[in-house]
Design a protein around this motif. Structure first.
Motif, PDB file in Angstrom:
ATOM      1  N   CYS A  47      18.579 -60.737  -1.699  1.00 29.37           N
ATOM      2  CA  CYS A  47      19.200 -59.693  -0.769  1.00 29.37           C
ATOM      3  C   CYS A  47      18.499 -59.745   0.976  1.00 29.37           C
ATOM      4  CB  CYS A  47      19.418 -57.893  -0.821  1.00 29.37           C
ATOM      5  SG  CYS A  47      20.479 -57.048   0.865  1.00 29.37           S
ATOM      6  N   SER A  48      16.510 -59.786   0.210  1.00 35.41           N
ATOM      7  CA  SER A  48      15.600 -60.363   1.151  1.00 35.41           C
ATOM      8  C   SER A  48      15.538 -60.724   2.335  1.00 35.41           C
ATOM      9  CB  SER A  48      14.322 -59.645   0.278  1.00 35.41           C
ATOM     10  OG  SER A  48      13.324 -60.419   0.775  1.00 35.41           O
ATOM     11  N   MET A  49      16.052 -62.322   1.241  1.00 35.36           N
ATOM     12  CA  MET A  49      16.216 -63.568   1.786  1.00 35.36           C
ATOM     13  C   MET A  49      17.343 -63.234   3.250  1.00 35.36           C
ATOM     14  SD  MET A  49      14.722 -66.146  -1.099  1.00 35.36           S
ATOM     15  CE  MET A  49      16.480 -66.032  -2.758  1.00 35.36           C
ATOM     16  N   ALA A  50      18.063 -63.096   2.172  1.00 30.04           N
ATOM     17  CA  ALA A  50      19.209 -63.007   3.223  1.00 30.04           C
ATOM     18  C   ALA A  50      19.183 -62.054   5.083  1.00 30.04           C
ATOM     19  CB  ALA A  50      20.911 -62.770   2.331  1.00 30.04           C
ATOM     20  N   LEU A  51      18.742 -61.082   4.368  1.00 29.61           N
ATOM     21  CA  LEU A  51      18.487 -60.529   5.599  1.00 29.61           C
ATOM     22  C   LEU A  51      17.252 -61.068   6.087  1.00 29.61           C
ATOM     23  CD1 LEU A  51      17.752 -57.407   3.843  1.00 29.61           C
ATOM     24  CD2 LEU A  51      19.659 -57.374   5.469  1.00 29.61           C
ATOM     25  N   GLU A  52      16.584 -61.931   5.878  1.00 23.64           N
ATOM     26  CA  GLU A  52      15.272 -63.110   6.984  1.00 23.64           C
ATOM     27  C   GLU A  52      16.253 -63.758   7.688  1.00 23.64           C
ATOM     28  OE1 GLU A  52      11.586 -64.441   4.963  1.00 23.64           O
ATOM     29  OE2 GLU A  52      11.769 -61.928   3.850  1.00 23.64           O
TER      30      GLU A  52
ATOM     31  N   LEU B 173      26.309 -60.723   9.675  1.00 18.34           N
ATOM     32  CA  LEU B 173      25.186 -60.837   8.263  1.00 18.34           C
ATOM     33  C   LEU B 173      24.257 -59.384   7.940  1.00 18.34           C
ATOM     34  CD1 LEU B 173      25.312 -64.269   7.633  1.00 18.34           C
ATOM     35  CD2 LEU B 173      26.864 -63.371   6.450  1.00 18.34           C
ATOM     36  N   ALA B 174      23.799 -59.366   8.658  1.00 17.37           N
ATOM     37  CA  ALA B 174      22.293 -58.459   8.817  1.00 17.37           C
ATOM     38  C   ALA B 174      22.776 -57.405   7.793  1.00 17.37           C
ATOM     39  CB  ALA B 174      21.734 -58.565  10.083  1.00 17.37           C
ATOM     40  N   GLN B 175      24.253 -56.503   8.915  1.00 17.50           N
ATOM     41  CA  GLN B 175      25.253 -55.572   8.679  1.00 17.50           C
ATOM     42  C   GLN B 175      25.331 -55.453   6.789  1.00 17.50           C
ATOM     43  OE1 GLN B 175      27.482 -53.824  11.194  1.00 17.50           O
ATOM     44  NE2 GLN B 175      27.973 -52.683  10.490  1.00 17.50           N
ATOM     45  N   THR B 176      26.035 -56.302   6.844  1.00 19.06           N
ATOM     46  CA  THR B 176      26.479 -56.515   5.493  1.00 19.06           C
ATOM     47  C   THR B 176      25.271 -56.514   4.267  1.00 19.06           C
ATOM     48  OG1 THR B 176      28.383 -57.967   6.234  1.00 19.06           O
ATOM     49  CG2 THR B 176      27.596 -57.769   3.958  1.00 19.06           C
ATOM     50  N   GLY B 177      24.264 -57.041   4.546  1.00 19.94           N
ATOM     51  CA  GLY B 177      22.846 -56.710   3.780  1.00 19.94           C
ATOM     52  C   GLY B 177      22.120 -55.361   3.618  1.00 19.94           C
ATOM     53  N   HIS B 178      22.277 -55.121   4.798  1.00 20.26           N
ATOM     54  CA  HIS B 178      22.325 -53.371   4.676  1.00 20.26           C
ATOM     55  C   HIS B 178      22.130 -52.638   4.118  1.00 20.26           C
ATOM     56  CE1 HIS B 178      18.189 -54.047   7.186  1.00 20.26           C
ATOM     57  NE2 HIS B 178      19.250 -54.697   7.973  1.00 20.26           N
ATOM     58  N   VAL B 179      23.213 -53.212   3.726  1.00 19.41           N
ATOM     59  CA  VAL B 179      24.983 -52.401   2.905  1.00 19.41           C
ATOM     60  C   VAL B 179      24.898 -52.065   1.943  1.00 19.41           C
ATOM     61  CG1 VAL B 179      27.199 -51.806   2.667  1.00 19.41           C
ATOM     62  CG2 VAL B 179      26.418 -52.212   4.905  1.00 19.41           C
ATOM     63  N   ILE B 180      24.594 -53.832   0.899  1.00 21.79           N
ATOM     64  CA  ILE B 180      24.123 -54.043  -0.402  1.00 21.79           C
ATOM     65  C   ILE B 180      22.967 -53.974  -0.492  1.00 21.79           C
ATOM     66  CG2 ILE B 180      23.706 -56.057  -1.194  1.00 21.79           C
ATOM     67  CD1 ILE B 180      26.107 -57.636   0.013  1.00 21.79           C
ATOM     68  N   GLU B 181      21.757 -53.624   0.520  1.00 17.72           N
ATOM     69  CA  GLU B 181      20.417 -53.072   0.377  1.00 17.72           C
ATOM     70  C   GLU B 181      20.775 -51.559  -0.336  1.00 17.72           C
ATOM     71  OE1 GLU B 181      16.256 -54.333   2.406  1.00 17.72           O
ATOM     72  OE2 GLU B 181      18.076 -53.504   3.717  1.00 17.72           O
ATOM     73  N   GLU B 182      20.985 -51.282   0.561  1.00 11.45           N
ATOM     74  CA  GLU B 182      21.322 -49.790   0.415  1.00 11.45           C
ATOM     75  C   GLU B 182      21.935 -49.248  -1.285  1.00 11.45           C
ATOM     76  OE1 GLU B 182      21.303 -45.516   1.199  1.00 11.45           O
ATOM     77  OE2 GLU B 182      19.920 -47.068   1.917  1.00 11.45           O
ATOM     78  N   ALA B 183      23.278 -50.106  -1.193  1.00 12.58           N
ATOM     79  CA  ALA B 183      23.805 -49.655  -2.824  1.00 12.58           C
ATOM     80  C   ALA B 183      22.769 -50.617  -3.798  1.00 12.58           C
ATOM     81  CB  ALA B 183      24.741 -51.053  -2.715  1.00 12.58           C
ATOM     82  N   ILE B 184      21.879 -50.547  -3.705  1.00 12.73           N
ATOM     83  CA  ILE B 184      20.830 -51.633  -5.109  1.00 12.73           C
ATOM     84  C   ILE B 184      19.576 -50.535  -5.122  1.00 12.73           C
ATOM     85  CG2 ILE B 184      18.333 -52.923  -4.763  1.00 12.73           C
ATOM     86  CD1 ILE B 184      20.427 -55.691  -3.427  1.00 12.73           C
TER      87      ILE B 184
ATOM     88  N   LEU C  72      23.469 -63.806   0.392  1.00 11.14           N
ATOM     89  CA  LEU C  72      24.392 -62.216   0.360  1.00 11.14           C
ATOM     90  C   LEU C  72      25.729 -62.385  -1.215  1.00 11.14           C
ATOM     91  CD1 LEU C  72      25.303 -61.355   3.736  1.00 11.14           C
ATOM     92  CD2 LEU C  72      23.224 -60.163   2.063  1.00 11.14           C
ATOM     93  N   GLY C  73      26.180 -63.469  -1.481  1.00  3.57           N
ATOM     94  CA  GLY C  73      27.018 -63.619  -2.397  1.00  3.57           C
ATOM     95  C   GLY C  73      26.010 -63.157  -3.762  1.00  3.57           C
ATOM     96  N   MET C  74      25.495 -63.522  -3.936  1.00  2.00           N
ATOM     97  CA  MET C  74      24.340 -64.372  -5.421  1.00  2.00           C
ATOM     98  C   MET C  74      23.971 -62.505  -5.626  1.00  2.00           C
ATOM     99  SD  MET C  74      22.243 -67.269  -4.338  1.00  2.00           S
ATOM    100  CE  MET C  74      20.892 -66.819  -5.015  1.00  2.00           C
ATOM    101  N   THR C  75      24.217 -62.088  -4.051  1.00  3.72           N
ATOM    102  CA  THR C  75      22.829 -60.169  -4.301  1.00  3.72           C
ATOM    103  C   THR C  75      24.330 -59.682  -4.980  1.00  3.72           C
ATOM    104  OG1 THR C  75      21.658 -60.832  -2.423  1.00  3.72           O
ATOM    105  CG2 THR C  75      22.389 -58.465  -2.877  1.00  3.72           C
TER     106      THR C  75
ATOM    107  N   TYR D 132      28.244 -66.381  -8.928  1.00  5.59           N
ATOM    108  CA  TYR D 132      26.581 -66.074  -8.810  1.00  5.59           C
ATOM    109  C   TYR D 132      25.910 -67.999  -9.112  1.00  5.59           C
ATOM    110  CZ  TYR D 132      21.616 -65.429  -8.468  1.00  5.59           C
ATOM    111  OH  TYR D 132      20.650 -65.123  -7.928  1.00  5.59           O
ATOM    112  N   ARG D 133      26.719 -68.559 -10.206  1.00  2.00           N
ATOM    113  CA  ARG D 133      26.379 -69.888  -9.747  1.00  2.00           C
ATOM    114  C   ARG D 133      26.859 -70.307  -8.952  1.00  2.00           C
ATOM    115  NH1 ARG D 133      28.132 -70.659 -16.433  1.00  2.00           N
ATOM    116  NH2 ARG D 133      26.033 -69.329 -16.958  1.00  2.00           N
ATOM    117  N   TYR D 134      28.212 -70.329  -8.381  1.00  2.17           N
ATOM    118  CA  TYR D 134      28.565 -71.475  -7.205  1.00  2.17           C
ATOM    119  C   TYR D 134      28.035 -70.671  -6.050  1.00  2.17           C
ATOM    120  CZ  TYR D 134      32.200 -73.675  -9.527  1.00  2.17           C
ATOM    121  OH  TYR D 134      33.344 -74.936 -10.140  1.00  2.17           O
ATOM    122  N   TYR D 135      27.714 -69.703  -5.733  1.00  2.74           N
ATOM    123  CA  TYR D 135      27.032 -69.071  -4.832  1.00  2.74           C
ATOM    124  C   TYR D 135      25.577 -69.782  -4.902  1.00  2.74           C
ATOM    125  CZ  TYR D 135      31.188 -64.637  -3.379  1.00  2.74           C
ATOM    126  OH  TYR D 135      30.724 -63.824  -3.066  1.00  2.74           O
ATOM    127  N   ARG D 136      24.838 -69.762  -5.300  1.00  2.00           N
ATOM    128  CA  ARG D 136      23.585 -70.246  -5.217  1.00  2.00           C
ATOM    129  C   ARG D 136      24.047 -71.901  -5.536  1.00  2.00           C
ATOM    130  NH1 ARG D 136      20.565 -70.006 -11.515  1.00  2.00           N
ATOM    131  NH2 ARG D 136      22.276 -71.229 -12.237  1.00  2.00           N
TER     132      ARG D 136
END
Length: 232
Positions: free
Chosen positions: A190-195, A205-216, A171-174, A147-151
């Motif tokens: 995740c919300s910021m990544a999707l925007e 990227l949007a598809q990956t974000g939506h998959v992670i969003e569903e996982a959340i 998305l890595g942070m998410t 997380y630190r490196y992604y940030r």
């Protein structure tokens, strides 16, 4: 050619460097069409090999460029003033190791590249470096360090206004926050990544974000948690 081979090659390399940023396919085409007779000395062969490797990497070709990286490194290792070309060669050597599954070797070399990047202003490459290091730590289940490196990568890409890679870092942070069960942080990132992915019109990227969003959402249901307070 209306000028010397060296002058022509210098001009071609300047043009190719610019193409790499906006049209890597064109850069690769330019390099493939350079006559071999113009790659006469070690300096030119090293620069050609490095630029070809970068172009092949950015166009996601399956071409193995390890031999070209070796040509580049054989020259740049003995020319310490060629700082930018030295760290780029090392970066892509590490990238090659990572693609082959040699995570410890890749990490050692990425950290060596980091030393170079602290002495010069190359936020884009430093951001890419931190993305890859974050990926390694994430694969090793060290989500706090990932997380630190992604940030850090996110901050560097924001500085260069690189929305696509900023979204990738988010998305890595998410993913890291999700594995740490920090659902509030994961949802926010995740919300910021999707925007950003939508702004960049990047469907992958949007598809990956939506998959992670569903996982959340699924994780929250499984844990039946209220959102914990969070901060960075």
């Amino acid at each position: 050619f209306g000028c010397t081979k060296h002058e022509q090659m210098a001009d071609t390399f300047v043009r190719t460097e610019k193409q790499l940023e906006t049209a890597p396919d064109s850069a690769l085409h330019t390099l493939k069409n350079i006559p071999r007779k113009f790659l006469g000395n070690r300096a030119i062969r090293a620069k050609y090999s490095l630029l070809y490797t970068i172009a092949a990497n950015r166009t996601k070709t399956d071409e193995n460029t390890d031999s070209m990286l070796q040509i580049a490194w054989e020259y740049y290792r003995n020319h310490p003033k060629e700082t930018r070309n030295r760290f780029r060669t090392l970066y892509y050597q590490a990238q090659s190791k990572l693609q082959k599954g040699d995570k410890p070797g890749a990490l050692r070399q990425f950290l060596e590249v980091e030393e170079y990047l602290h002495s010069i202003d190359e936020p884009r490459y430093l951001g890419l470096l931190y993305l890859r290091i974050g990926d390694i730590y994430c694969s090793e289940l060290n989500f706090v360090r990932a997380y630190r490196y992604y940030r850090e990568a996110r901050g560097l890409f924001m500085r260069t206004e690189d929305g696509k890679h900023t979204a990738e870092a988010l998305l890595g942070m998410t993913a890291s926050a999700l594995r740490m069960n920090d659902l509030a942080r994961a949802r926010r990132d995740c919300s910021m990544a999707l925007e950003l992915a939508d702004d960049a019109h990047d469907e992958s990227l949007a598809q990956t974000g939506h998959v992670i969003e569903e996982a959340i959402k699924q994780t929250k249901e499984l844990l039946n948690l209220e959102d914990p307070p969070t901060c960075i």
